[in-house]
Design a protein around this motif. Structure first.
Motif, PDB file in Angstrom:
ATOM      1  N   ARG A  28       0.777  -1.672  -0.163  1.00 18.93           N
ATOM      2  CA  ARG A  28       0.137  -0.225  -0.050  1.00 18.93           C
ATOM      3  C   ARG A  28       0.799   1.249  -0.098  1.00 18.93           C
ATOM      4  NH1 ARG A  28      -3.416  -0.643   4.699  1.00 18.93           N
ATOM      5  NH2 ARG A  28      -4.750   1.080   4.312  1.00 18.93           N
ATOM      6  N   ALA A  29       2.455   1.185   0.902  1.00 17.89           N
ATOM      7  CA  ALA A  29       3.362   1.906   0.018  1.00 17.89           C
ATOM      8  C   ALA A  29       4.055   1.728   0.468  1.00 17.89           C
ATOM      9  CB  ALA A  29       3.002   3.352   1.797  1.00 17.89           C
ATOM     10  N   THR A  30       5.694   2.523  -0.735  1.00 14.58           N
ATOM     11  CA  THR A  30       6.764   2.035  -0.495  1.00 14.58           C
ATOM     12  C   THR A  30       7.682   3.164  -0.020  1.00 14.58           C
ATOM     13  OG1 THR A  30       6.802   3.309  -2.099  1.00 14.58           O
ATOM     14  CG2 THR A  30       6.386   1.281  -3.520  1.00 14.58           C
ATOM     15  N   GLN A  31       8.819   2.785   1.293  1.00 13.85           N
ATOM     16  CA  GLN A  31       9.676   3.063   1.354  1.00 13.85           C
ATOM     17  C   GLN A  31      10.870   3.209   0.596  1.00 13.85           C
ATOM     18  OE1 GLN A  31      10.920   0.586   5.074  1.00 13.85           O
ATOM     19  NE2 GLN A  31      10.302   1.885   6.759  1.00 13.85           N
ATOM     20  N   GLU A  32      11.693   4.351   0.758  1.00 14.66           N
ATOM     21  CA  GLU A  32      12.753   4.352   0.291  1.00 14.66           C
ATOM     22  C   GLU A  32      13.949   5.030   1.511  1.00 14.66           C
ATOM     23  OE1 GLU A  32      13.035   7.567  -2.488  1.00 14.66           O
ATOM     24  OE2 GLU A  32      15.344   7.240  -3.427  1.00 14.66           O
ATOM     25  N   LEU A  33      14.898   3.126   1.909  1.00 20.37           N
ATOM     26  CA  LEU A  33      15.992   4.389   2.840  1.00 20.37           C
ATOM     27  C   LEU A  33      17.449   3.773   2.233  1.00 20.37           C
ATOM     28  CD1 LEU A  33      14.779   0.897   4.277  1.00 20.37           C
ATOM     29  CD2 LEU A  33      14.279   2.853   5.165  1.00 20.37           C
ATOM     30  N   ALA A  34      17.977   4.789   2.720  1.00 17.98           N
ATOM     31  CA  ALA A  34      19.602   4.300   2.531  1.00 17.98           C
ATOM     32  C   ALA A  34      20.328   4.136   3.405  1.00 17.98           C
ATOM     33  CB  ALA A  34      19.859   6.198   2.179  1.00 17.98           C
ATOM     34  N   LEU A  35      20.638   2.963   2.799  1.00 19.90           N
ATOM     35  CA  LEU A  35      21.816   1.916   3.998  1.00 19.90           C
ATOM     36  C   LEU A  35      23.421   2.693   3.882  1.00 19.90           C
ATOM     37  CD1 LEU A  35      20.897  -1.632   2.429  1.00 19.90           C
ATOM     38  CD2 LEU A  35      19.672   0.248   4.573  1.00 19.90           C
ATOM     39  N   GLU A  36      23.757   3.223   4.777  1.00 19.21           N
ATOM     40  CA  GLU A  36      24.766   4.469   4.884  1.00 19.21           C
ATOM     41  C   GLU A  36      26.012   3.668   4.946  1.00 19.21           C
ATOM     42  OE1 GLU A  36      23.794   7.507   6.747  1.00 19.21           O
ATOM     43  OE2 GLU A  36      22.615   8.774   5.215  1.00 19.21           O
ATOM     44  N   GLY A  37      26.125   2.858   4.739  1.00 19.52           N
ATOM     45  CA  GLY A  37      27.442   2.243   5.896  1.00 19.52           C
ATOM     46  C   GLY A  37      28.105   1.183   3.891  1.00 19.52           C
ATOM     47  N   ARG A  38      29.791   1.142   4.810  1.00 23.42           N
ATOM     48  CA  ARG A  38      30.446   0.247   3.292  1.00 23.42           C
ATOM     49  C   ARG A  38      29.596  -0.926   2.564  1.00 23.42           C
ATOM     50  NH1 ARG A  38      34.289  -2.389   1.836  1.00 23.42           N
ATOM     51  NH2 ARG A  38      33.784  -4.011   3.491  1.00 23.42           N
TER      52      ARG A  38
END
Lengths: 324, 264
Positions: free
Chosen positions: A129-139
């Protein structure tokens, strides 16, 4: 990669071309197979190397052993990204690997691209019903892919180099469990819901258990898995394992066909991330039409057999028995 | 038997989803957070096991903003769970399943347990990887997609089925074990009024935020940051197929699926 009875599952082939394109021309792709795979299959895998873990973990073992081997492979190759097949076990494995390797983690991912730091991923939430955008900031990151979100690629010009690694010996406390029996999913009912690229689901509009075979015949003509709305499983027309929705299975096939399903939130939460949705319903005002791509309003007892027949005709399968 | 159930407060199913002003998260304004979906089923499963094995105690553990986690813990207490522990979630870790699992494992490790139970995925973000990550931190085996969970007191083992994509396994596992429950009861029990009233006053063990913050400080990690929360573009509504006969409808639909949608 994931295998079933000694063969790579189709979803494994979706992860590898993606890995290839994310690695770029100078990057290296290492495939990890959780047990021996046939040579002909290995040759089709677009990886530089394949590490085969030998022997395969027994079915029913916890994912602890596979996680150990995968983290070892990631460390040996100084990897920055571990892609995991987004099956039920794949998600479990992703959790263990990320905990063990201390990496960023996202599951059910439908898009991935390099971010300013690390990776940016997109994933459906709330059952699509929705989308989520995530930043995985590690190496380091572990990403489990949503089945069918990525295309399988073609075989590489140079087959990958195969290497073997011994399966780890872990304390029994970490592995647990033994299998007393194994049965293929719903013998004769086609691919299971979660892995299927086409799903045909039936709802209350079928009026009785005796009519549900119309849905199953359509599914068979399409090579699809069969699902059901909660109304159907609550009424006992089909077992609970058929239920798609909030308290059932979440599916994201290429094509979802909803037959006689009105479109309650309970059901929509579980199939809304399907790529193309077709609704067939006698009530032209049913809410399911608002979220579908194509709709047929009308008598499903006439339309379903006609549709099954047409698909068999187009696909060149055997002709249907006379419709009732 | 001692059972620990992990439960997460999630928005009610009927919640109208919308992004917050920054566009990165679900707007929590007016949203009611409840015990629901697979987590509600996990509580039901724990209660069924308790009924079958006298002397069993159940502890529910919930991580989240305090008001939300204590609300779902009270719901669990009202259903018949014996003890409850709330863990106050520090800011900025909600989207990082590994840190969530680290905190849960840290808290669970102070209890004795033969069974750790969770839903196979939460009703909101549904990442489905927290139970196995908790198991990895605790060094216990884990099994997901589980149905038909039973305790065999003679063999001293749990028996259950694991419904995977291509196979259904019947598994036996000795305690301790982490189980991610696939099974959902559409009609789990509801709380009775006297139990609801009692649960309002029941004690909840609190793990102070400072304790979990100290834990996370010992294990610093790069962030998992929410970038956007979007609703899918409103579907325009189905393109309704006009037809003269069922065969005509079938031909038109198959043509559209083959030539336009390209899914056949």
């Amino acid at each position: 990669m994931e295998s079933s009875r000694g063969s790579l599952v189709a979803e494994s082939l979706e992860a590898l071309p993606l890995a290839r394109s994310l690695a770029g021309p100078s990057g290296e792709v290492l495939g990890v197979a959780p047990g021996p795979i046939p040579e002909a299959e290995a040759a089709r895998v677009p990886a530089d190397r394949i590490r085969v873990i030998d022997p395969a973990a027994p079915p029913g073992a916890s994912t602890a052993g596979a996680a150990f081997s995968l983290v070892e492979a990631a460390q040996d190759s100084n990897a920055s990204l571990v892609l995991v097949v987004g099956s039920a076990r794949g998600r479990e494995l992703a959790g263990r690997v990320a905990a063990r390797w201390d990496a960023g983690l996202a599951t059910g991912v439908t898009e991935i691209r390099p971010g300013t730091q690390g990776w940016t991923v997109v994933r459906p939430v709330f059952g699509g019903r929705a989308t989520q955008e995530l930043a995985l900031e590690g190496r380091k990151a572990v990403v489990a892919l949503r089945p069918h979100a990525f295309s399988p690629g073609s075989a590489p010009s140079t087959p990958p180099v195969i290497e073997h690694r011994a399966a780890p010996t872990l304390p029994p406390l970490a592995t647990g469990g033994g299998v007393s029996a194994e049965a293929p999913v719903e013998a004769g009912s086609g691919p299971s819901l979660a892995a299927a690229s086409i799903v045909v689901s039936g709802g209350r509009g079928l009026r009785s258990a005796e009519n549900f075979h119309l849905v199953e015949e359509l599914a068979r003509s399409l090579g699809a898995a069969v699902g059901a709305s909660r109304a159907v499983t609550d009424a006992g027309w089909r077992p609970a394992s058929y239920q798609v929705g909030q308290t059932g299975q979440s599916v994201s096939p290429q094509l979802y066909v909803a037959v006689g399903i009105s479109g309650a939130i309970q059901h929509l939460t579980g199939m809304m991330s399907s790529r193309v949705i077709v609704a067939i319903n006698s009530d032209a005002q049913a809410p399911i039409f608002r979220v579908s791509d194509y709709g047929i309003a009308g008598d499903l007892f006439a339309i379903l057999p006609a549709l099954t027949e047409e698909i068999r005709r187009v696909r060149g399968g055997p002709s249907a028995p006379a419709s009732r | 038997m001692e059972i620990v159930v992990l439960i997460k407060p999630v928005p009610e199913a009927e919640t109208r989803l919308r992004p917050d002003r920054g566009g990165a998260e679900l707007d929590p304004a007016g949203v009611k957070f409840v015990l629901a979906g697979y987590d509600e089923s996990a509580v039901e499963q724990a209660l069924l096991l308790k009924e079958s094995a006298p002397g069993t105690t159940i502890r529910a553990v919930s991580l989240g903003p305090l008001a939300r986690s204590e609300e779902v813990l009270r719901a669990a207490l009202a259903l018949g769970v014996d003890h409850a522990t709330s863990v106050e979630e520090p800011p900025g870790v909600a989207h990082d399943p590994v840190q969530v699992a680290r905190m849960l494992a840290f808290v669970v490790s102070r209890y004795s347990y033969s069974l750790l139970l969770g839903g196979k995925q939460s009703g909101d973000e549904g990442s489905g990887c927290v139970p196995s990550a908790v198991a990895e931190f605790l060094g216990v085996p884990d099994f997901g997609s589980v149905t038909d969970l039973k305790w065999d007191p003679i063999a001293g083992r749990f028996t259950f089925r694991q419904s995977l994509e291509r196979t259904v396994l019947s598994v036996e596992a000795p305690p301790p074990v982490m189980i991610g429950l696939q099974q959902a009861w559409n009609d789990p029990r509801t709380a009775k009024l006297p139990m609801i009233l009692r649960s309002r006053k029941a004690p909840i063990d609190r793990v102070p935020r400072a304790e979990v913050e100290a834990l996370l400080a010992r294990h610093p990690r790069p962030a998992v940051r929410a970038v956007s929360f979007r609703l899918p573009p409103p579907r325009m509504g189905a393109r309704m197929i006009e037809y003269s006969s069922p065969q005509d409808a079938a031909r038109k639909l198959v043509r559209l699926l083959t030539e336009e949608a390209k899914v056949l």
